[in-house]
Motif scaffolding. Sequence first.
Motif, PDB file in Angstrom:
ATOM      1  N   LEU A  84      34.876 -45.945 -53.010  1.00 10.36           N
ATOM      2  CA  LEU A  84      33.892 -44.908 -52.713  1.00 10.36           C
ATOM      3  C   LEU A  84      33.440 -44.287 -54.043  1.00 10.36           C
ATOM      4  O   LEU A  84      34.279 -44.018 -54.907  1.00 10.36           O
ATOM      5  CB  LEU A  84      34.546 -43.824 -51.837  1.00 10.36           C
ATOM      6  CG  LEU A  84      33.592 -42.797 -51.251  1.00 10.36           C
ATOM      7  CD1 LEU A  84      32.896 -43.388 -50.020  1.00 10.36           C
ATOM      8  CD2 LEU A  84      34.334 -41.537 -50.845  1.00 10.36           C
ATOM      9  N   ARG A  87      32.128 -38.216 -55.306  1.00 12.01           N
ATOM     10  CA  ARG A  87      31.073 -37.256 -54.941  1.00 12.01           C
ATOM     11  C   ARG A  87      31.306 -35.930 -55.647  1.00 12.01           C
ATOM     12  O   ARG A  87      32.467 -35.498 -55.769  1.00 12.01           O
ATOM     13  CB  ARG A  87      31.076 -36.964 -53.448  1.00 12.01           C
ATOM     14  CG  ARG A  87      31.192 -38.140 -52.508  1.00 12.01           C
ATOM     15  CD  ARG A  87      29.981 -39.006 -52.577  1.00 12.01           C
ATOM     16  NE  ARG A  87      29.694 -39.686 -51.339  1.00 12.01           N
ATOM     17  CZ  ARG A  87      29.735 -41.007 -51.176  1.00 12.01           C
ATOM     18  NH1 ARG A  87      30.128 -41.790 -52.169  1.00 12.01           N
ATOM     19  NH2 ARG A  87      29.389 -41.549 -50.029  1.00 12.01           N
ATOM     20  N   ASN A 177      41.409 -37.211 -49.994  1.00 16.98           N
ATOM     21  CA  ASN A 177      40.044 -37.343 -49.462  1.00 16.98           C
ATOM     22  C   ASN A 177      40.037 -38.646 -48.666  1.00 16.98           C
ATOM     23  O   ASN A 177      39.644 -39.689 -49.162  1.00 16.98           O
ATOM     24  CB  ASN A 177      39.024 -37.394 -50.600  1.00 16.98           C
ATOM     25  CG  ASN A 177      37.615 -37.660 -50.078  1.00 16.98           C
ATOM     26  OD1 ASN A 177      37.332 -37.444 -48.891  1.00 16.98           O
ATOM     27  ND2 ASN A 177      36.739 -38.131 -50.950  1.00 16.98           N
ATOM     28  N   PRO A 178      40.532 -38.571 -47.434  1.00 17.50           N
ATOM     29  CA  PRO A 178      40.665 -39.820 -46.654  1.00 17.50           C
ATOM     30  C   PRO A 178      39.322 -40.217 -46.038  1.00 17.50           C
ATOM     31  O   PRO A 178      38.376 -39.431 -46.075  1.00 17.50           O
ATOM     32  CB  PRO A 178      41.648 -39.404 -45.550  1.00 17.50           C
ATOM     33  CG  PRO A 178      41.321 -37.971 -45.298  1.00 17.50           C
ATOM     34  CD  PRO A 178      40.918 -37.393 -46.638  1.00 17.50           C
ATOM     35  N   PRO A 179      39.246 -41.419 -45.455  1.00 24.39           N
ATOM     36  CA  PRO A 179      38.033 -41.760 -44.710  1.00 24.39           C
ATOM     37  C   PRO A 179      37.914 -40.790 -43.527  1.00 24.39           C
ATOM     38  O   PRO A 179      38.896 -40.593 -42.821  1.00 24.39           O
ATOM     39  CB  PRO A 179      38.318 -43.180 -44.203  1.00 24.39           C
ATOM     40  CG  PRO A 179      39.473 -43.685 -45.013  1.00 24.39           C
ATOM     41  CD  PRO A 179      40.264 -42.477 -45.402  1.00 24.39           C
ATOM     42  N   TYR A 180      36.727 -40.181 -43.333  1.00 27.87           N
ATOM     43  CA  TYR A 180      36.627 -39.212 -42.222  1.00 27.87           C
ATOM     44  C   TYR A 180      35.331 -39.292 -41.433  1.00 27.87           C
ATOM     45  O   TYR A 180      35.017 -38.403 -40.645  1.00 27.87           O
ATOM     46  CB  TYR A 180      36.860 -37.785 -42.721  1.00 27.87           C
ATOM     47  CG  TYR A 180      35.974 -37.276 -43.837  1.00 27.87           C
ATOM     48  CD1 TYR A 180      34.609 -37.067 -43.645  1.00 27.87           C
ATOM     49  CD2 TYR A 180      36.516 -36.944 -45.076  1.00 27.87           C
ATOM     50  CE1 TYR A 180      33.816 -36.557 -44.674  1.00 27.87           C
ATOM     51  CE2 TYR A 180      35.739 -36.440 -46.100  1.00 27.87           C
ATOM     52  CZ  TYR A 180      34.390 -36.246 -45.897  1.00 27.87           C
ATOM     53  OH  TYR A 180      33.613 -35.747 -46.906  1.00 27.87           O
ATOM     54  N   ILE A 181      34.567 -40.352 -41.630  1.00 28.12           N
ATOM     55  CA  ILE A 181      33.332 -40.503 -40.848  1.00 28.12           C
ATOM     56  C   ILE A 181      33.690 -41.142 -39.493  1.00 28.12           C
ATOM     57  O   ILE A 181      34.477 -42.088 -39.457  1.00 28.12           O
ATOM     58  CB  ILE A 181      32.329 -41.419 -41.586  1.00 28.12           C
ATOM     59  CG1 ILE A 181      32.130 -40.981 -43.047  1.00 28.12           C
ATOM     60  CG2 ILE A 181      31.004 -41.493 -40.830  1.00 28.12           C
ATOM     61  CD1 ILE A 181      31.368 -39.715 -43.259  1.00 28.12           C
ATOM     62  N   VAL A 193      24.833 -45.421 -48.783  1.00 26.76           N
ATOM     63  CA  VAL A 193      26.231 -45.136 -48.414  1.00 26.76           C
ATOM     64  C   VAL A 193      26.799 -46.329 -47.630  1.00 26.76           C
ATOM     65  O   VAL A 193      27.964 -46.693 -47.774  1.00 26.76           O
ATOM     66  CB  VAL A 193      26.357 -43.831 -47.592  1.00 26.76           C
ATOM     67  CG1 VAL A 193      27.806 -43.551 -47.229  1.00 26.76           C
ATOM     68  CG2 VAL A 193      25.777 -42.656 -48.357  1.00 26.76           C
ATOM     69  N   ALA A 200      36.720 -47.093 -46.845  1.00 29.71           N
ATOM     70  CA  ALA A 200      36.843 -45.779 -47.472  1.00 29.71           C
ATOM     71  C   ALA A 200      36.125 -44.693 -46.669  1.00 29.71           C
ATOM     72  O   ALA A 200      36.250 -43.512 -46.969  1.00 29.71           O
ATOM     73  CB  ALA A 200      36.277 -45.817 -48.891  1.00 29.71           C
ATOM     74  N   LEU A 201      35.371 -45.096 -45.663  1.00 30.95           N
ATOM     75  CA  LEU A 201      34.550 -44.149 -44.905  1.00 30.95           C
ATOM     76  C   LEU A 201      35.014 -43.963 -43.467  1.00 30.95           C
ATOM     77  O   LEU A 201      34.955 -42.858 -42.926  1.00 30.95           O
ATOM     78  CB  LEU A 201      33.089 -44.646 -44.869  1.00 30.95           C
ATOM     79  CG  LEU A 201      32.345 -44.698 -46.192  1.00 30.95           C
ATOM     80  CD1 LEU A 201      31.084 -45.541 -46.053  1.00 30.95           C
ATOM     81  CD2 LEU A 201      31.985 -43.285 -46.658  1.00 30.95           C
ATOM     82  N   GLU A 231      40.105 -33.009 -48.133  1.00 35.54           N
ATOM     83  CA  GLU A 231      38.657 -32.876 -47.972  1.00 35.54           C
ATOM     84  C   GLU A 231      38.313 -33.194 -46.526  1.00 35.54           C
ATOM     85  O   GLU A 231      38.955 -34.031 -45.889  1.00 35.54           O
ATOM     86  CB  GLU A 231      37.922 -33.846 -48.909  1.00 35.54           C
ATOM     87  CG  GLU A 231      36.417 -33.766 -48.696  1.00 35.54           C
ATOM     88  CD  GLU A 231      35.598 -34.510 -49.734  1.00 35.54           C
ATOM     89  OE1 GLU A 231      35.927 -34.422 -50.930  1.00 35.54           O
ATOM     90  OE2 GLU A 231      34.615 -35.149 -49.325  1.00 35.54           O
TER      91      GLU A 231
HETATM   92  N1  GLN Z   1      31.708 -37.530 -48.231  1.00 32.93           N
HETATM   93  C1  GLN Z   1      31.509 -38.938 -47.999  1.00 32.93           C
HETATM   94  C2  GLN Z   1      30.148 -39.192 -47.407  1.00 32.93           C
HETATM   95  O1  GLN Z   1      29.562 -38.306 -46.846  1.00 32.93           O
HETATM   96  C3  GLN Z   1      32.581 -39.482 -47.070  1.00 32.93           C
HETATM   97  C4  GLN Z   1      33.878 -39.475 -47.751  1.00 32.93           C
HETATM   98  C5  GLN Z   1      35.003 -39.829 -46.875  1.00 32.93           C
HETATM   99  O2  GLN Z   1      34.908 -40.410 -45.785  1.00 32.93           O
HETATM  100  N2  GLN Z   1      36.114 -39.477 -47.372  1.00 32.93           N
HETATM  101  O3  GLN Z   1      29.635 -40.283 -47.510  1.00 32.93           O
END
Ligand code: GLN
Length: 271
Positions: A84, A87, A177-181, A193, A200-201, A231
Amino acid sequence: MTVRQLKASIEQRVSKTDAALLLKLTLGTDSTGLILKADEEVHQNLVILSLKYAEMVASGTPIQHLLGEWEFYGINLTVNKNVLIPRADTETLVDEALKVIKKGDRVADICTGSGCIAAAIAGNADCSVTAVELSDKAIAVAKKNLEPFENVEIIKADVLEDPDEKLIGMFDVIVSNPPYIRSEDIKKLDKNVQNEPIMALDGGSDGLTFYRAIFNKWKALLKEGGKMLVEIGYDQAEDVAQMLENAGFCEVKCIRDTCQNDRVIIGTLKT
Ligand code: GLN
């Protein structure tokens, strides 16, 4: 074609910021140089290359993948399609971590990816950092980025599984900052993106899979009174704060980033 004409033509395809970065890459000239050399002729091969790069960026290749590096927390880091891209939002997590890390602390950075958070912490605090990552390709990038720091180690592990016994109770601070989508939202993200690693997402169907694993399995890394900082996505504060409280943390709070979006959840493991 002159520098001026090439710049104008590239700025029709990509943003001015990306155009400047792209021309710095192909011509080796920064924005001031571009003005000074505006009337100079550009070699045909460099025109072709610059226009090809502009086309790639316009069709979704992150400019960082062409540059091969990107700055995070004042540190120039190697990046590629296997990690990733760091950011600016994530600097909020580093700021908050640096406020709680004390001299001599052991810090774990879970899902380190490029190693950007580990590098920013190791470069700015007198502590040791253990960076945890599953992807071999990401580990190769993190190794490069963390090489300058003596107080950093990288461990390969799957965060969705239980941590190694050796790590239990050894850490003062966990950052992640794990994958969080949410899985179904990935296709709605900007196309640049979508050119980043899905691993990673993708935070699973509700976006919270990794928080669940970190708060329930990996909290075992913390000493009593240890701090957890993660995060989060802009709309996840309530859910993630609740999960952290349920996992036995107190003083749970949410910190906003510079754009005023909820960005970091922090808590202390109850003693
Ligand atoms: N902030 C990232 C984005 O909006 C996502 C990062 C994450 O999943 N850790 O693309």
